[in-house]
Design a protein around this motif. Structure first.
Motif, mmCIF file in Angstrom:
data_model
loop_
_atom_site.group_PDB
_atom_site.id
_atom_site.type_symbol
_atom_site.label_atom_id
_atom_site.label_comp_id
_atom_site.label_asym_id
_atom_site.label_seq_id
_atom_site.Cartn_x
_atom_site.Cartn_y
_atom_site.Cartn_z
ATOM 1 N N ARG A 22 94.854 52.407 38.534
ATOM 2 C CA ARG A 22 96.048 52.896 39.229
ATOM 3 C C ARG A 22 97.012 51.770 39.614
ATOM 4 O O ARG A 22 98.189 52.015 39.870
ATOM 5 C CB ARG A 22 95.645 53.727 40.432
ATOM 6 C CG ARG A 22 94.963 55.041 40.006
ATOM 7 C CD ARG A 22 94.418 55.799 41.200
ATOM 8 N NE ARG A 22 95.460 56.125 42.138
ATOM 9 C CZ ARG A 22 96.141 57.274 42.156
ATOM 10 N NH1 ARG A 22 95.861 58.232 41.296
ATOM 11 N NH2 ARG A 22 97.073 57.478 43.058
ATOM 12 N N ASP A 28 99.519 50.899 42.469
ATOM 13 C CA ASP A 28 98.736 51.398 43.605
ATOM 14 C C ASP A 28 97.741 50.321 44.043
ATOM 15 O O ASP A 28 96.550 50.398 43.741
ATOM 16 C CB ASP A 28 98.011 52.684 43.172
ATOM 17 C CG ASP A 28 97.382 53.425 44.346
ATOM 18 O OD1 ASP A 28 97.530 52.969 45.493
ATOM 19 O OD2 ASP A 28 96.742 54.469 44.097
ATOM 20 N N LEU A 58 96.487 52.167 53.000
ATOM 21 C CA LEU A 58 96.459 52.845 51.688
ATOM 22 C C LEU A 58 95.128 53.569 51.449
ATOM 23 O O LEU A 58 94.986 54.271 50.454
ATOM 24 C CB LEU A 58 96.668 51.830 50.552
ATOM 25 C CG LEU A 58 97.960 51.030 50.506
ATOM 26 C CD1 LEU A 58 98.066 50.267 49.187
ATOM 27 C CD2 LEU A 58 99.194 51.920 50.676
ATOM 28 N N ARG A 93 93.516 50.206 43.545
ATOM 29 C CA ARG A 93 92.647 51.351 43.840
ATOM 30 C C ARG A 93 91.680 51.627 42.686
ATOM 31 O O ARG A 93 90.778 52.449 42.809
ATOM 32 C CB ARG A 93 93.491 52.590 44.137
ATOM 33 C CG ARG A 93 92.743 53.671 44.903
ATOM 34 C CD ARG A 93 93.564 54.950 45.082
ATOM 35 N NE ARG A 93 94.800 54.756 45.821
ATOM 36 C CZ ARG A 93 94.913 54.753 47.146
ATOM 37 N NH1 ARG A 93 93.845 54.939 47.876
ATOM 38 N NH2 ARG A 93 96.077 54.556 47.726
ATOM 39 N N TYR A 100 99.280 61.639 41.043
ATOM 40 C CA TYR A 100 99.447 60.769 42.208
ATOM 41 C C TYR A 100 98.269 60.807 43.170
ATOM 42 O O TYR A 100 98.025 59.846 43.893
ATOM 43 C CB TYR A 100 100.739 61.124 42.948
ATOM 44 C CG TYR A 100 101.980 60.883 42.119
ATOM 45 C CD1 TYR A 100 102.062 59.769 41.285
ATOM 46 C CD2 TYR A 100 103.065 61.757 42.150
ATOM 47 C CE1 TYR A 100 103.182 59.539 40.508
ATOM 48 C CE2 TYR A 100 104.190 61.527 41.383
ATOM 49 C CZ TYR A 100 104.247 60.425 40.564
ATOM 50 O OH TYR A 100 105.358 60.189 39.808
ATOM 51 N N SER A 101 97.555 61.917 43.219
ATOM 52 C CA SER A 101 96.476 62.024 44.201
ATOM 53 C C SER A 101 95.469 60.892 44.034
ATOM 54 O O SER A 101 94.968 60.644 42.931
ATOM 55 C CB SER A 101 95.747 63.353 44.042
ATOM 56 O OG SER A 101 94.599 63.350 44.876
ATOM 57 N N PRO A 102 95.173 60.176 45.125
ATOM 58 C CA PRO A 102 94.194 59.086 45.014
ATOM 59 C C PRO A 102 92.745 59.588 44.984
ATOM 60 O O PRO A 102 91.830 58.778 44.830
ATOM 61 C CB PRO A 102 94.457 58.261 46.288
ATOM 62 C CG PRO A 102 95.091 59.203 47.255
ATOM 63 C CD PRO A 102 95.814 60.254 46.449
ATOM 64 N N ILE B 166 102.371 58.574 46.172
ATOM 65 C CA ILE B 166 100.908 58.627 46.319
ATOM 66 C C ILE B 166 100.524 58.892 47.764
ATOM 67 O O ILE B 166 99.685 59.746 48.050
ATOM 68 C CB ILE B 166 100.288 57.292 45.825
ATOM 69 C CG1 ILE B 166 100.367 57.212 44.299
ATOM 70 C CG2 ILE B 166 98.847 57.146 46.313
ATOM 71 C CD1 ILE B 166 100.066 55.824 43.738
ATOM 72 N N LEU B 167 101.168 58.178 48.680
ATOM 73 C CA LEU B 167 100.802 58.323 50.088
ATOM 74 C C LEU B 167 101.263 59.665 50.640
ATOM 75 O O LEU B 167 100.579 60.277 51.464
ATOM 76 C CB LEU B 167 101.364 57.156 50.895
ATOM 77 C CG LEU B 167 100.757 55.800 50.484
ATOM 78 C CD1 LEU B 167 101.450 54.660 51.219
ATOM 79 C CD2 LEU B 167 99.253 55.761 50.752
ATOM 80 N N ARG B 169 101.497 62.413 48.839
ATOM 81 C CA ARG B 169 100.533 63.377 48.290
ATOM 82 C C ARG B 169 99.220 63.337 49.084
ATOM 83 O O ARG B 169 98.640 64.376 49.391
ATOM 84 C CB ARG B 169 100.278 63.078 46.816
ATOM 85 C CG ARG B 169 99.143 63.873 46.196
ATOM 86 C CD ARG B 169 99.445 65.361 46.035
ATOM 87 N NE ARG B 169 100.467 65.584 45.057
ATOM 88 C CZ ARG B 169 100.273 65.643 43.718
ATOM 89 N NH1 ARG B 169 99.059 65.548 43.239
ATOM 90 N NH2 ARG B 169 101.285 65.836 42.907
ATOM 91 N N ALA B 170 98.768 62.119 49.402
ATOM 92 C CA ALA B 170 97.517 61.989 50.166
ATOM 93 C C ALA B 170 97.655 62.640 51.543
ATOM 94 O O ALA B 170 96.733 63.317 52.015
ATOM 95 C CB ALA B 170 97.124 60.514 50.299
#
Lengths: 292, 292
Positions: A22, A28, A58, A93, A100-102, B166-167, B169-170
């Motif tokens: 990522r 990321d 993060l 990451r 996008y979801s981690p 990303i953040l 979405r999280a």
């Protein structure tokens, strides 16, 4: 050249990450750049503290025991026989699903690499404390056309999302300058692409406040320490590009090069200040003392 | 699974880039995500046009002849036997020196990979034009706490700097939602993390103007096309999060899933609109027709 990659020391050609990392897909991740002198990374603890806070923000897990990281860095320096270098740490990451979801990215990537120093700090570090070493080159600055979001909570961390800085630097270089200053969306100058901004108002050292959305550099903190130690007064203040051009003297602080005085801003010449020079020498002396 | 990497088709385990690739170091790159149906990427030309403009803006050279790219994509689809998939293209600036300056990074990295579809568009695509396929799941939306810079010139390109998305979405997922909407520094809602935003004001389809700093999606353009074709009136307008919550119906457009209607925004239920459903089916019909 050996690179530290996820617990192993590998030749540069084998220092690779998945195209699904990522860090590569989205930037990321986080990084730190430290000056290594006499085989020791300067202000290791402060850089690690910022990286740890960033990773917490993060929600990237720190691989290995944090205490082990310093050992990895020192082994890297010894194995490469580079006691005078820049150390870059990158924490991404790692590999995750598309999107996008981690979620599901649980195996972070940790890289450490050594790089030649940019030279700016070298003459100061080489000279003995009292000697008159040759004055280092001053930087031509420009103000870039990219705006950072004012008050951005992400700004406090050294993330791998650096396109505004890259494009601002490219603009500066295209204009024959060395470095770009970045404005925030409120129109204030917040920082240089690669470091923090200072200017002198009489004998007062001024710098933009963290609330404007700056990356509070480790070297910025050292400059403020040095000012306190030398009883130089300090003020945090917002400044616009026009106002900044009218200041007597401007300098930038960054881990790789220490304190670098500006020669000009948008083509307008700036003064050389004995106070900047005093701080620059004090910074070099501190690096020498703490890495002795 | 084979991955296209700089002119070769390699197994996933060999699809790697240097830790000094500027995509990994700084998110210094661009990407596109295309829906592949019936073995063909939908709206290839529009995605390539956006990528080309982005590469021009970032001054990243396009490797290979642009005409060859489509052949690479089609070969990838055939070799992996994935005629119904998502295609991700990543173009990074490649390996460069440490530091923000893009100087000397002359060998860009080009990656193409296929991924399972998220399912959202699948029932519409599977059904014949007139059939009543099961209604797809609607999304729970939240407004994220990260602000995009208003009027950012970089916003027009799909860059690899995606930490705000990303953040956000999280945050949405932590709140039990599916997707986040992002505000700009002027306080307007500009887009979803993964797509563009629309809402219905009576029978008018509204969407934020590009000038606010949105990424103008290929699917957004298709939605506007469909509205014109069906004589649905369209208006570009700024909207705040409170005002948006009071709208009748909201939907998001994105290449991977087409048109996805919102079920709620920040916990407040939104209406299901026959107009959204009509556009959703028209979108699926267009994908089928153009990939036939």
């Amino acid at each position: 050249m050996l690179i530290f990659l996820n617990g192993r020391f590998v030749p540069e050609g084998q220092a690779v990450v998945s195209v699904f990392d990522r860090g590569f897909l989205y930037g990321d991740g986080l990084f730190e750049t430290l000056r290594v002198f006499n085989g020791k990374p300067f202000r290791w603890a402060q850089h690690m503290e910022r990286l740890r806070r960033g990773a917490g923000f993060l929600k990237i897990r720190l691989p290995f025991r944090p205490e082990a990281w310093r050992g990895f860095a020192e082994e890297l320096i010894v194995r490469n026989q580079m006691p005078d270098a820049l150390l870059r740490l990158t924490l991404s990451r790692g590999v995750g699903r598309r999107g996008y979801s981690p979620r599901g990215a649980e195996l972070p990537t940790l890289v450490m690499s050594l790089h030649p120093t940019p030279g700016a700090l070298d003459s100061d570090l080489a000279g003995s404390a009292g000697s008159e070493s040759g004055a280092p080159r001053r930087w031509k600055l420009t103000t870039g056309s990219f705006r950072l979001p004012a008050g951005d909570p992400l700004a406090a961390f050294k993330t791998c999302n650096k396109l505004p800085q890259i494009l601002a630097r490219a603009e500066a270089e295209a204009a024959g300058a060395d470095e770009a200053l970045l404005l925030n969306t409120d129109g204030f100058v917040v920082e240089a692409a690669s470091g923090n901004l200072f200017w002198l108002d009489g004998e007062t050292v001024c710098t933009p406040p963290p609330a404007g959305g700056i990356l509070p550099g480790v070297t910025r903190a050292v400059v403020l320490e040095l000012c306190r130690a030398q009883e130089v007064s300090v003020r945090e203040a917002n400044v616009g590009p026009e106002e900044l051009t009218r200041q007597q003297a401007v300098f930038v602080s960054l881990s790789s090069a220490g304190i670098v005085e500006a020669e000009s801003l948008n083509g307008r010449l700036l003064q050389h200040s004995p106070l900047t020079e005093k701080l620059r020498r004090a910074y070099a002396a501190l690096v020498r003392a703490e890495t002795d």
